[in-house]
Design an enzyme around this catalytic site. Structure first.
Site, short mmCIF file in Angstrom:
data_model
loop_
_atom_site.label_atom_id
_atom_site.label_comp_id
_atom_site.label_asym_id
_atom_site.label_seq_id
_atom_site.Cartn_x
_atom_site.Cartn_y
_atom_site.Cartn_z
N THR A 244 0.79 -1.25 -0.04
CA THR A 244 0.01 0.14 -0.23
C THR A 244 0.71 1.26 0.09
O THR A 244 1.64 1.34 0.90
CB THR A 244 -1.02 0.02 1.26
OG1 THR A 244 -1.64 -1.25 1.31
CG2 THR A 244 -1.81 1.13 1.23
N LYS B 260 -7.04 1.73 -2.80
CA LYS B 260 -6.79 0.76 -1.88
C LYS B 260 -6.77 1.76 -0.39
O LYS B 260 -7.49 1.31 0.56
CB LYS B 260 -5.37 0.56 -1.77
CG LYS B 260 -4.54 -0.20 -0.59
CD LYS B 260 -5.25 -1.54 -0.04
CE LYS B 260 -4.86 -2.00 1.17
NZ LYS B 260 -5.84 -2.91 1.53
N ASN C 251 -10.00 0.93 2.33
CA ASN C 251 -9.57 0.69 3.72
C ASN C 251 -9.92 1.77 4.81
O ASN C 251 -10.49 1.50 5.98
CB ASN C 251 -7.78 0.95 3.73
CG ASN C 251 -7.46 -0.79 3.99
OD1 ASN C 251 -8.04 -1.65 3.70
ND2 ASN C 251 -6.25 -0.72 4.40
N LEU D 87 -20.10 -3.81 11.46
CA LEU D 87 -21.01 -2.93 12.35
C LEU D 87 -20.86 -3.33 13.79
O LEU D 87 -21.69 -2.92 14.52
CB LEU D 87 -22.48 -3.14 11.95
CG LEU D 87 -23.11 -2.88 10.28
CD1 LEU D 87 -24.45 -3.26 10.17
CD2 LEU D 87 -22.74 -1.46 10.11
N ALA E 112 -19.59 -2.91 17.35
CA ALA E 112 -18.83 -1.82 18.20
C ALA E 112 -17.78 -2.60 18.81
O ALA E 112 -17.84 -3.81 19.15
CB ALA E 112 -19.94 -1.25 19.16
N GLY F 104 -7.28 -2.14 15.09
CA GLY F 104 -5.82 -2.13 15.20
C GLY F 104 -5.26 -2.68 13.97
O GLY F 104 -6.07 -2.58 13.00
N CYS G 82 -2.94 -2.26 9.19
CA CYS G 82 -3.36 -1.46 7.85
C CYS G 82 -4.12 -0.24 8.37
O CYS G 82 -3.77 0.97 8.06
CB CYS G 82 -4.18 -2.50 7.13
SG CYS G 82 -3.14 -3.73 6.09
N LYS H 232 -6.54 -9.25 16.59
CA LYS H 232 -7.83 -9.53 16.22
C LYS H 232 -7.54 -11.11 16.39
O LYS H 232 -6.34 -11.58 16.34
CB LYS H 232 -8.37 -9.57 14.99
CG LYS H 232 -7.54 -9.83 13.56
CD LYS H 232 -8.39 -9.40 12.40
CE LYS H 232 -7.70 -10.00 11.18
NZ LYS H 232 -8.59 -9.82 9.96
N ARG I 140 0.46 -5.62 16.06
CA ARG I 140 0.55 -3.98 15.61
C ARG I 140 -0.77 -3.33 16.08
O ARG I 140 -1.70 -3.62 15.34
CB ARG I 140 0.86 -4.10 14.14
CG ARG I 140 2.46 -4.28 13.72
CD ARG I 140 2.67 -4.31 12.32
NE ARG I 140 2.27 -5.48 11.95
CZ ARG I 140 2.62 -5.78 10.48
NH1 ARG I 140 3.14 -4.94 9.81
NH2 ARG I 140 2.00 -7.06 10.05
N1 LIG Z 1 -0.97 -7.24 6.56
C1 LIG Z 1 -2.17 -7.34 5.91
O1 LIG Z 1 -3.15 -7.61 6.16
C2 LIG Z 1 -1.94 -6.35 4.74
C3 LIG Z 1 -3.27 -6.27 3.86
C4 LIG Z 1 -3.20 -5.47 2.37
C5 LIG Z 1 -2.33 -4.84 2.28
N2 LIG Z 1 -1.10 -4.87 3.01
C6 LIG Z 1 0.15 -3.98 2.57
O2 LIG Z 1 1.05 -5.04 2.26
C7 LIG Z 1 2.49 -4.41 2.63
C8 LIG Z 1 3.10 -5.50 3.35
O3 LIG Z 1 2.53 -5.58 4.94
P1 LIG Z 1 2.73 -7.04 5.96
O4 LIG Z 1 1.86 -6.56 6.86
O5 LIG Z 1 2.93 -7.91 4.91
O6 LIG Z 1 4.40 -6.08 6.16
P2 LIG Z 1 5.30 -6.90 6.89
O7 LIG Z 1 6.37 -6.08 7.60
O8 LIG Z 1 4.97 -7.85 7.89
O9 LIG Z 1 6.15 -7.96 5.79
C9 LIG Z 1 6.86 -7.28 4.91
C10 LIG Z 1 8.13 -8.31 4.57
O10 LIG Z 1 8.84 -7.61 3.45
C11 LIG Z 1 10.13 -8.20 3.69
N3 LIG Z 1 11.16 -7.26 2.99
C12 LIG Z 1 11.51 -6.12 3.36
N4 LIG Z 1 12.48 -5.42 2.75
C13 LIG Z 1 12.66 -6.62 1.76
C14 LIG Z 1 13.53 -6.70 0.60
N5 LIG Z 1 14.36 -5.47 0.24
N6 LIG Z 1 13.44 -7.64 -0.14
C15 LIG Z 1 12.71 -8.76 -0.10
N7 LIG Z 1 11.58 -8.72 1.12
C16 LIG Z 1 11.91 -7.56 2.03
C17 LIG Z 1 10.35 -8.38 5.36
O11 LIG Z 1 11.18 -9.15 5.64
C18 LIG Z 1 8.76 -8.74 5.91
O12 LIG Z 1 8.85 -10.31 5.64
C19 LIG Z 1 2.16 -2.90 3.45
O13 LIG Z 1 2.26 -1.99 2.32
C20 LIG Z 1 0.79 -3.37 3.76
O14 LIG Z 1 -0.05 -1.97 3.73
C21 LIG Z 1 -1.10 -5.61 4.28
#
Ligand SMILES: NC(=O)c1ccc[n+]([C@@H]2O[C@H](COP(=O)([O-])OP(=O)(O)OC[C@H]3O[C@@H](n4cnc5c(N)ncnc54)[C@H](O)[C@@H]3O)[C@@H](O)[C@H]2O)c1
Length: 403
Positions: free
Chosen positions: A67, A150, A154, A196, A198, A203, A206, A266, A273
């Site tokens: 994102t 996105k 969200n 919906l 409450a 948290g 995202c 959750k 986080r």
């Molecule tokens: N967690 C969710 O539910 C969710 C849902 C939709 C979108 N997103 C988006 O997806 C993205 C990732 O979220 P996340 O929660 O998985 O983050 P995260 O921090 O849990 O995972 C990110 C991963 O990227 C790896 N990484 C970092 N630098 C790297 C590199 N240079 N090469 C290869 N790997 C590398 C890290 O080691 C880590 O494992 C964010 O932008 C988030 O907003 C997350």
């Protein structure tokens, strides 16, 4: 994953050179965490973009799933071109991710829609081909619109949660029940029946960061995104609303045994986080409580921040161990293991059956029948002593900024 790994279709490596060199498409899913000013930290995106630029040896589509603020992918494409080592064609497309933690595989295979953001026919065709076997609705838009979809999606969900929490707080004051109100609203298709509930607020990795990042983007562009700002403000207050109620009810937490049921933001994930537990447990510890925490998967992560020896906290294997002899209980996550605890167990196990439920797990009547003093969100408290009840209803005094 095991099946495809066994079939040799899936490989894992920490060697980016090997992974990127002759790829047709590279999907970027690195983190974009929030910075102190609310903006998205794009340093991981920059690192991986540079690694790609320096290693690819054939034409390649880079697909950004992370994102990222609107306009970032324009910069990523430029950045890759700036550092490109070999003479190859590279384009960057946006393909935001909508999965939720705990249901990631299902959300991927049965996604409501795939968003493709590119202004190039070559990139669009490649992504269509990649997603064809999924047989899901595909929405193809410009790269900037995809990036905005996105955040808009969200933040809308975050707004919906904060709206229901705001209404819940008012319900408490005027004698309505938020669960009945939500049920009545849910039949309206324009509103929908999901999101919906409450609670003590959203948290996770995202909603908190994506609301702040969109607010930041708006400010940068000279616009005040008032709705999203309100969602953030409501959520900030909501996380400690039960702690504040309990502080009104109890003279002190000093020396009390406090059961904390649920640590993760959750159920279905060990992710802490922005979890409400991280706001409340430090407050309880500062006030001298002996915290007994239960979570089926989150304890190891929590322990890293609050080790047993260093803080007055003990991690237990069963909810009953936390409840035994406790003076007060807080419920922060609706794990099925916690929902399985019967109302009469609180009465039987706790020294004083005083429960603050941030997830509205129990029915008011069943807690009343079990003889538990019970506070939840947007519903009337179960209290014998009427003076306590008025003392513990939602206090709008600290919400002056809403005026
Ligand atoms: N967690 C969710 O539910 C969710 C849902 C939709 C979108 N997103 C988006 O997806 C993205 C990732 O979220 P996340 O929660 O998985 O983050 P995260 O921090 O849990 O995972 C990110 C991963 O990227 C790896 N990484 C970092 N630098 C790297 C590199 N240079 N090469 C290869 N790997 C590398 C890290 O080691 C880590 O494992 C964010 O932008 C988030 O907003 C997350």
């Amino acid at each position: 994953m095991q099946k495809n790994y066994a079939a040799g279709r899936l490989r894992f490596t920490t060697d980016n050179t090997r992974a990127y060199k002759d790829a047709d498409a590279i999907f970027i899913g690195v983190g974009t965490p929030e910075q102190p000013d609310g903006s998205a930290n794009l340093s991981y995106i920059a690192t991986v973009a540079r690694q790609i630029a320096e290693t690819i040896e054939k034409d390649c589509l880079v697909v950004v799933k992370s994102t990222v603020p609107v306009g970032t992918n324009d910069k990523v494409e430029q950045f890759i071109h700036d550092f490109l080592v070999h003479d190859v064609k590279v384009e960057v497309a946006s393909n935001p991710e909508f999965l939720a933690q705990g249901t990631a595989v299902r959300d991927t295979l049965e996604a409501a829609r795939i968003i493709i953001g590119t202004d190039s026919q070559w990139a669009e065709e490649m992504l269509m081909k990649i997603y064809e076997p999924f047989n899901l609705p595909i929405v193809s838009v410009s790269r900037r619109s995809a990036e905005m979809i996105k955040y808009a999606a969200n933040d809308f969900l975050a707004l919906k949660i904060s709206y229901m929490n705001d209404i819940a707080n008012l319900c408490e004051l005027v004698g309505a029940d938020i669960q009945d109100v939500a049920r009545g609203m849910s039949f309206d298709e324009r509103i929908g029946s999901k999101f919906l509930n409450a609670s003590i607020g959203y948290g996770g990795s995202c909603f908190p960061k994506d609301t702040k990042a969109l607010d930041y983007l708006a400010r940068q562009n000279g616009y005040e995104l008032r709705t999203v700002k309100a969602a953030i403000a409501v959520n900030n207050d909501q996380k400690t609303i039960l702690y504040k109620k309990a502080s009104n009810r109890l003279i002190t937490f000093d020396g009390l045994k406090v059961a904390v049921l649920g640590l993760t933001f959750k159920p279905g994930t060990d992710d802490l986080r922005e979890a409400p537990s991280l706001e409340n447990v430090p407050l309880l510890l500062e006030r001298g409580a002996h915290v007994y925490a239960y979570d089926p998967v989150g304890c190891d992560n929590f322990k890293q921040r609050y080790p047993e020896g260093e803080y007055n906290i003990k991690y237990v294997d069963k909810p009953e161990e936390a409840l035994s002899g406790a003076n007060v209980c807080f419920i922060f996550t609706e794990w099925s293991e916690i929902k399985a605890v019967q109302p009469k167990e609180y009465k039987k196990l706790m020294r004083t059956p005083l429960v603050y439920d941030g997830r509205n797990i129990y029915g008011i009547e069943e807690m009343q029948d079990a003889g538990v003093e019970y506070y939840s969100i947007g519903r009337q408290a179960v209290v014998e002593n009427k003076d306590l009840k008025s003392n513990n209803s939602y206090n709008p005094g600290h919400r002056q900024y809403i005026a």
